[in-house]
Design a protein around this motif. Sequence first.
Motif, PDB file in Angstrom:
ATOM      1  N   VAL A   1       6.664  -4.299  13.232  1.00 37.52           N
ATOM      2  CA  VAL A   1       6.759  -3.320  12.158  1.00 37.52           C
ATOM      3  C   VAL A   1       8.230  -2.955  12.007  1.00 37.52           C
ATOM      4  CG1 VAL A   1       6.090  -1.034  11.349  1.00 37.52           C
ATOM      5  CG2 VAL A   1       4.452  -2.455  12.591  1.00 37.52           C
ATOM      6  N   ILE A   2       8.797  -3.304  10.863  1.00 36.38           N
ATOM      7  CA  ILE A   2      10.231  -3.174  10.624  1.00 36.38           C
ATOM      8  C   ILE A   2      10.481  -2.066   9.606  1.00 36.38           C
ATOM      9  CG2 ILE A   2      12.330  -4.423   9.947  1.00 36.38           C
ATOM     10  CD1 ILE A   2      10.715  -7.032  10.460  1.00 36.38           C
ATOM     11  N   LYS A   3      11.477  -1.220   9.884  1.00 38.90           N
ATOM     12  CA  LYS A   3      11.869  -0.167   8.951  1.00 38.90           C
ATOM     13  C   LYS A   3      13.328  -0.384   8.534  1.00 38.90           C
ATOM     14  CE  LYS A   3      10.651   4.121   9.307  1.00 38.90           C
ATOM     15  NZ  LYS A   3       9.748   4.261   8.162  1.00 38.90           N
ATOM     16  N   PRO A   4      13.537  -1.054   7.408  1.00 39.38           N
ATOM     17  CA  PRO A   4      14.920  -1.215   6.926  1.00 39.38           C
ATOM     18  C   PRO A   4      15.563   0.123   6.563  1.00 39.38           C
ATOM     19  CG  PRO A   4      13.436  -2.780   5.879  1.00 39.38           C
ATOM     20  CD  PRO A   4      12.585  -1.786   6.589  1.00 39.38           C
ATOM     21  N   ASN A   5      14.716   1.071   6.109  1.00 42.98           N
ATOM     22  CA  ASN A   5      15.191   2.416   5.810  1.00 42.98           C
ATOM     23  C   ASN A   5      14.033   3.385   6.000  1.00 42.98           C
ATOM     24  OD1 ASN A   5      13.654   2.498   3.225  1.00 42.98           O
ATOM     25  ND2 ASN A   5      15.190   0.991   2.567  1.00 42.98           N
ATOM     26  N   ASP A   6      14.273   4.657   5.747  1.00 45.45           N
ATOM     27  CA  ASP A   6      13.252   5.665   6.012  1.00 45.45           C
ATOM     28  C   ASP A   6      12.025   5.507   5.120  1.00 45.45           C
ATOM     29  OD1 ASP A   6      14.782   6.781   7.977  1.00 45.45           O
ATOM     30  OD2 ASP A   6      15.677   8.321   6.684  1.00 45.45           O
ATOM     31  N   ALA A   7      12.164   4.909   3.948  1.00 41.72           N
ATOM     32  CA  ALA A   7      11.057   4.830   3.006  1.00 41.72           C
ATOM     33  C   ALA A   7      10.229   3.554   3.144  1.00 41.72           C
ATOM     34  CB  ALA A   7      11.577   4.938   1.569  1.00 41.72           C
ATOM     35  N   LEU A   8      10.841   2.455   3.538  1.00 39.41           N
ATOM     36  CA  LEU A   8      10.187   1.145   3.525  1.00 39.41           C
ATOM     37  C   LEU A   8       9.780   0.720   4.927  1.00 39.41           C
ATOM     38  CD1 LEU A   8       9.420  -1.448   1.955  1.00 39.41           C
ATOM     39  CD2 LEU A   8      11.764  -2.267   2.412  1.00 39.41           C
ATOM     40  N   THR A   9       8.545   0.228   5.053  1.00 43.64           N
ATOM     41  CA  THR A   9       8.037  -0.344   6.297  1.00 43.64           C
ATOM     42  C   THR A   9       7.454  -1.713   5.996  1.00 43.64           C
ATOM     43  OG1 THR A   9       7.505   1.833   7.201  1.00 43.64           O
ATOM     44  CG2 THR A   9       6.448  -0.061   8.224  1.00 43.64           C
ATOM     45  N   ILE A  10       7.816  -2.705   6.804  1.00 47.89           N
ATOM     46  CA  ILE A  10       7.309  -4.068   6.631  1.00 47.89           C
ATOM     47  C   ILE A  10       6.617  -4.486   7.923  1.00 47.89           C
ATOM     48  CG2 ILE A  10       7.904  -6.469   6.142  1.00 47.89           C
ATOM     49  CD1 ILE A  10      10.458  -5.413   4.775  1.00 47.89           C
ATOM     50  N   MET A  11       5.398  -5.011   7.796  1.00 43.37           N
ATOM     51  CA  MET A  11       4.657  -5.510   8.955  1.00 43.37           C
ATOM     52  C   MET A  11       4.502  -7.022   8.839  1.00 43.37           C
ATOM     53  SD  MET A  11       0.753  -4.708  10.283  1.00 43.37           S
ATOM     54  CE  MET A  11       1.126  -3.083  10.944  1.00 43.37           C
TER      55      MET A  11
ATOM     56  N   GLY B   1       2.262  -7.025   5.549  1.00 49.64           N
ATOM     57  CA  GLY B   1       2.015  -5.775   4.849  1.00 49.64           C
ATOM     58  C   GLY B   1       3.286  -4.982   4.653  1.00 49.64           C
ATOM     59  N   LEU B   2       3.253  -4.083   3.674  1.00 48.82           N
ATOM     60  CA  LEU B   2       4.392  -3.198   3.461  1.00 48.82           C
ATOM     61  C   LEU B   2       3.906  -1.850   2.959  1.00 48.82           C
ATOM     62  CD1 LEU B   2       5.192  -2.814   0.163  1.00 48.82           C
ATOM     63  CD2 LEU B   2       5.779  -5.220   0.438  1.00 48.82           C
ATOM     64  N   THR B   3       4.676  -0.844   3.271  1.00 46.02           N
ATOM     65  CA  THR B   3       4.447   0.491   2.726  1.00 46.02           C
ATOM     66  C   THR B   3       5.779   1.012   2.191  1.00 46.02           C
ATOM     67  OG1 THR B   3       4.902   1.668   4.809  1.00 46.02           O
ATOM     68  CG2 THR B   3       2.636   0.942   4.410  1.00 46.02           C
ATOM     69  N   TYR B   4       5.706   1.782   1.110  1.00 46.26           N
ATOM     70  CA  TYR B   4       6.905   2.398   0.555  1.00 46.26           C
ATOM     71  C   TYR B   4       6.585   3.839   0.204  1.00 46.26           C
ATOM     72  CZ  TYR B   4      11.202   3.193  -2.017  1.00 46.26           C
ATOM     73  OH  TYR B   4      12.415   3.695  -2.423  1.00 46.26           O
ATOM     74  N   GLN B   5       7.331   4.765   0.793  1.00 49.79           N
ATOM     75  CA  GLN B   5       7.097   6.190   0.591  1.00 49.79           C
ATOM     76  C   GLN B   5       7.783   6.652  -0.695  1.00 49.79           C
ATOM     77  OE1 GLN B   5       7.936   8.405   4.296  1.00 49.79           O
ATOM     78  NE2 GLN B   5       7.834   6.409   5.329  1.00 49.79           N
ATOM     79  N   LEU B   6       7.000   6.799  -1.763  1.00 44.34           N
ATOM     80  CA  LEU B   6       7.545   7.277  -3.028  1.00 44.34           C
ATOM     81  C   LEU B   6       8.023   8.719  -2.892  1.00 44.34           C
ATOM     82  CD1 LEU B   6       4.781   5.786  -5.356  1.00 44.34           C
ATOM     83  CD2 LEU B   6       7.015   4.810  -4.820  1.00 44.34           C
ATOM     84  N   ILE B   7       7.256   9.528  -2.144  1.00 40.27           N
ATOM     85  CA  ILE B   7       7.665  10.865  -1.724  1.00 40.27           C
ATOM     86  C   ILE B   7       7.545  10.870  -0.214  1.00 40.27           C
ATOM     87  CG2 ILE B   7       7.198  13.340  -1.841  1.00 40.27           C
ATOM     88  CD1 ILE B   7       5.954  12.904  -4.573  1.00 40.27           C
ATOM     89  N   PRO B   8       8.612  11.147   0.512  1.00 42.60           N
ATOM     90  CA  PRO B   8       8.593  10.985   1.967  1.00 42.60           C
ATOM     91  C   PRO B   8       7.391  11.645   2.633  1.00 42.60           C
ATOM     92  CG  PRO B   8      10.807  11.511   1.222  1.00 42.60           C
ATOM     93  CD  PRO B   8       9.917  11.634   0.017  1.00 42.60           C
ATOM     94  N   LYS B   9       6.647  10.824   3.402  1.00 39.06           N
ATOM     95  CA  LYS B   9       5.503  11.251   4.203  1.00 39.06           C
ATOM     96  C   LYS B   9       4.386  11.883   3.379  1.00 39.06           C
ATOM     97  CE  LYS B   9       8.425  12.125   8.235  1.00 39.06           C
ATOM     98  NZ  LYS B   9       8.815  13.101   9.286  1.00 39.06           N
ATOM     99  N   THR B  10       4.445  11.764   2.068  1.00 41.10           N
ATOM    100  CA  THR B  10       3.450  12.412   1.199  1.00 41.10           C
ATOM    101  C   THR B  10       2.751  11.416   0.285  1.00 41.10           C
ATOM    102  OG1 THR B  10       4.738  14.464   1.233  1.00 41.10           O
ATOM    103  CG2 THR B  10       3.071  14.243  -0.491  1.00 41.10           C
ATOM    104  N   VAL B  11       3.500  10.658  -0.479  1.00 46.15           N
ATOM    105  CA  VAL B  11       2.924   9.667  -1.400  1.00 46.15           C
ATOM    106  C   VAL B  11       3.466   8.297  -1.011  1.00 46.15           C
ATOM    107  CG1 VAL B  11       2.665   8.911  -3.781  1.00 46.15           C
ATOM    108  CG2 VAL B  11       2.736  11.352  -3.253  1.00 46.15           C
ATOM    109  N   THR B  12       2.559   7.397  -0.636  1.00 45.35           N
ATOM    110  CA  THR B  12       2.951   6.083  -0.122  1.00 45.35           C
ATOM    111  C   THR B  12       2.205   4.986  -0.855  1.00 45.35           C
ATOM    112  OG1 THR B  12       3.341   7.016   2.084  1.00 45.35           O
ATOM    113  CG2 THR B  12       3.101   4.633   1.928  1.00 45.35           C
ATOM    114  N   PHE B  13       2.942   3.999  -1.331  1.00 47.26           N
ATOM    115  CA  PHE B  13       2.345   2.777  -1.878  1.00 47.26           C
ATOM    116  C   PHE B  13       2.231   1.766  -0.744  1.00 47.26           C
ATOM    117  CE2 PHE B  13       3.153  -1.586  -3.216  1.00 47.26           C
ATOM    118  CZ  PHE B  13       2.094  -1.796  -4.093  1.00 47.26           C
ATOM    119  N   PHE B  14       1.116   1.040  -0.690  1.00 44.85           N
ATOM    120  CA  PHE B  14       0.954   0.026   0.356  1.00 44.85           C
ATOM    121  C   PHE B  14       0.348  -1.243  -0.226  1.00 44.85           C
ATOM    122  CE2 PHE B  14      -3.167   2.075   0.249  1.00 44.85           C
ATOM    123  CZ  PHE B  14      -4.066   1.042   0.455  1.00 44.85           C
TER     124      PHE B  14
END
Length: 706
Positions: free
Chosen positions: A427-437, A472-485
């Motif tokens: 599980v990789i986090k290039p930045n605080d908003a993006l997570t890649i699995m 898989g990937l997740t992107y936090q549109l609003i930090p820790k509140t609204v996430t696209f996956f």
Amino acid sequence: MIFTIFTSTVQAQSRDTLLPKQLDSVFIRSHFRAKDKSSFQSARINIRDYENPQVTASVGTNLTKNRNYFTQTAMLSNATGVTPSWAGVAPYFTIRGFRTRSNFRNGLNAYLQYSDENSNIQQLDVIKGPSGTLFGGTNMAFGGLINVLTAIPLDSTFTNFSLAAGNNGLHRASIEVNTPLDSVHKALFRMFGTYTSRRSFQDQGLNKSLFLAPSFSYQLTPDLKIRMEAEFLNRNTTNSPLFTPANPKTAAGPDNVQHSRGLELDYRKSYTDNSLLWKTSSLNFYGKISYAISPNWQSETNFASTYSTSNGDYQTNLLVNNNAAVARKVLRYEAEDMSNNQVQQNFIGNFKVGNWDNKLLVGLDYHRYSYAANYRSAGYVDTVSIAGHSAAANLFNADLVRNIVLSKQPSNSVAPQNAYSAYVSDVIKPNDALTIMLSARYDRLINFGTRDVLTAITTADYKQSSITPKIGLTYQLIPKTVTFFGNYMRGFQNIAPTSSNGILYNFKPQYGSQWESGIKIAVPNNVLDLTLSYYDISVRNTVTTDPNDATKYLQRGKQYSRGVELDVQTEPLQNLFLHAGTAYNNSKITVGDAAVRGLRPVNAGPKWSATWYASYEVPVDKVSKWNIGFGGNYVGQDLIINSTNAGSFYTNAYTLCNGNIGYTYRQLQCRFTAENLFNTHYYYGGRGFITAGSLRQCILSMGLHF
């Protein structure tokens, strides 16, 4: 609520690393309200829900408290997109168009055979989609899997004792004891014990069980912890009445009924006898060794050993004579033995590569499964007319079956297999908003075939290998509140070889691949937790008959399963908790035998299903309060037969409602619950069988915590 127990990982280091000094639990004596969150086992890495690109429906304390839930089946009625299927001695469920059951325990293939007991269950995680990359192919279904998280010892001293009684002869007594075993609180012990006795709402049917579950944990050093558990189940039960409806299409005509409401079965008649019992003894062992190698690396060794032995009479029923009579068939098992042994080694790391955070899982897994059966078939013992009473029908009992099977040829076989696996997930986090699995698994199955004990002949032995990825990937549109996956993942199921007309067919594994995307919303202070997802599952390598020669086989079958799921939990006002979920599934066989091509497959479950629950607490003073709740489920039409040759037969859609009211005073809690509140008549089923659903069940319970 007197107390709430939940599992979490508490860190002694910075950021969100799970290393070292992992605490397995926290004990809270206060009001606690939050979404039932998935455990770290859903990803096998300690990541938050908004970092996980996969959907998990979790059923824990929020959805079960105050509701007198005594079975996993009752708990799973609150999981969005999970509907009841086959009602045999081990219940099945349908998830995303595929049938499965509660096979996993703490992430391992260590389920308690033929058990629906939930005494020591902390939480159920329904991990959606073909999760073969992290969980393998054994007992995995393409729609998802059910993972049981058991309760663990806590650093506290308490005892819970409860009694419950209800209609249909329900009596249940349970005790839970938790205590440290030493003065420095390094050794912790917890014990669950439950006795249950109940009868069916029908004229025959019973279930008696004794369940014991001790667990122990010991902190050897600040970096090394050992956890051990055992489960023992002794159960005597009649199996649920299973009816195979007649094919709707008949050559002679007229056509038979096409849905369960058209049947003229007596709803309160079981067509069995209480002397036909299925007796099971099961024993499970589970262990875990956690060792913090360094501040950034942890070793986790899991092992499990399960064994069960059963014997007795297993009855099924066939509707004949245009559904006007019941033909009763019985298999008498001298022994049915099942064993699982699994060892799993995981290394979990938390580190940086440049400025990118990484959480890495590397694992090895060995799993051995063996099934042995020794039985005789009594065949169809008799045929009973549905209309009118037959004196001969009263002769149907265990003695009659015993006399019939004495002259029958026994069937005695053993079928072992080994599976060797290696997997990696990062599980990789290039930045605080993006997570890649990024994940992958290699699996090697060695099936030793089925050996006939009487003739010493082994057949259908084979070996298969499989590679399954997960992205898989997740992107936090609003930090820790609204996430696209979004995710792409794959699962597999091994297919045994078969022979026809002297030709041996060796097959490749069957694969299921899923594309999924959606959004997760988690508004602070429990205002809203929402998950909306769309999935598309494609299955290939299904075995079909050759359209030009029915005696030959091809491995070219395909099908898809597509759908939408919505799950919402909220606490809009203080002490008011709401949960609602709905699921839609569209499944079709695109390449297959001519009789089913273009049709919805059986065992795909209903197209539509829904669940809802609302609860409200009314404080009286500082030491007492009332609570009230109301909920329900909707299950749409479910196909049991569906082909151009046989026609279509389905169970009708139904809606079930339930309610509960309770009072708490200091350490005392009283509850009154009612399931199937309006006494709805309904049928559900799978694997070609249907079963009448239980009528209204009222339960009064009293619990004492001290």
